[in-house]
Design an enzyme around this catalytic site. Structure first.
Site, short mmCIF file in Angstrom:
data_model
loop_
_atom_site.label_atom_id
_atom_site.label_comp_id
_atom_site.label_asym_id
_atom_site.label_seq_id
_atom_site.Cartn_x
_atom_site.Cartn_y
_atom_site.Cartn_z
N SER A 186 -28.98 -17.23 32.34
CA SER A 186 -29.42 -18.41 31.43
C SER A 186 -28.30 -19.49 30.98
O SER A 186 -28.70 -20.17 30.13
CB SER A 186 -29.83 -17.66 30.06
OG SER A 186 -29.08 -17.21 29.19
N CYS A 187 -27.16 -19.29 31.48
CA CYS A 187 -25.95 -20.32 31.11
C CYS A 187 -26.37 -21.33 32.01
O CYS A 187 -26.23 -21.35 33.23
CB CYS A 187 -24.87 -19.53 31.68
SG CYS A 187 -23.34 -20.50 31.74
N THR A 188 -26.38 -22.67 31.36
CA THR A 188 -26.42 -23.84 32.06
C THR A 188 -25.27 -24.10 32.96
O THR A 188 -25.47 -24.68 34.17
CB THR A 188 -26.76 -25.11 31.13
OG1 THR A 188 -27.78 -24.64 30.19
CG2 THR A 188 -26.87 -26.37 31.76
#
Length: 117
Positions: A12-14
């Site tokens: 979920s880390c951009t």
């Protein structure tokens, strides 16, 4: 022979997603490790730290609320204590972390990624 690239990531880390997209676009092969499921070991973190130019500050998410809530004075804690804290709570690591054992890239950094190709 090029050493394999280890890519510590969190889905979920951009920045992780951007880096993964860059690696795919440039056909760079890597071994992906989920930062929270396959947390770096003590020895791996020590090797990662040895590759930094800024020491613990380079891999520690000092702006994260979790770190601020812990109220840790980095001048008052030993490196091995801090490494153990990072293993127990990998959310404190900046991400992504890429290393081939010789180079280290922390965060999404296209200029540094270009050095891989």
């Amino acid at each position: 022979m090029q050493q394999s690239l280890t890519f510590f990531t969190y889905p979920s880390c951009t920045s992780c997603r951007k880096t993964k997209k860059w690696l795919a676009a440039h056909s760079v092969s890597y071994q992906e490790r989920h930062l929270f499921r396959e947390t770096p070991t003590f020895d791996e973190l020590v090797k990662i730290l040895a590759l930094t130019t800024e020491g613990i500050d380079e891999i520690l998410a000092t702006r994260s609320q979790k770190f601020k809530d812990m109220n840790i004075d980095l001048n008052e804690i030993s490196l091995s204590q801090m490494v153990n804290i990072l293993i127990e709570d990998p959310v404190l690591l900046r991400r992504p972390i890429l290393t081939d054992g010789k180079k280290l890239i922390v965060g999404h950094n296209p200029d540094a990624l270009n050095s891989l190709i």
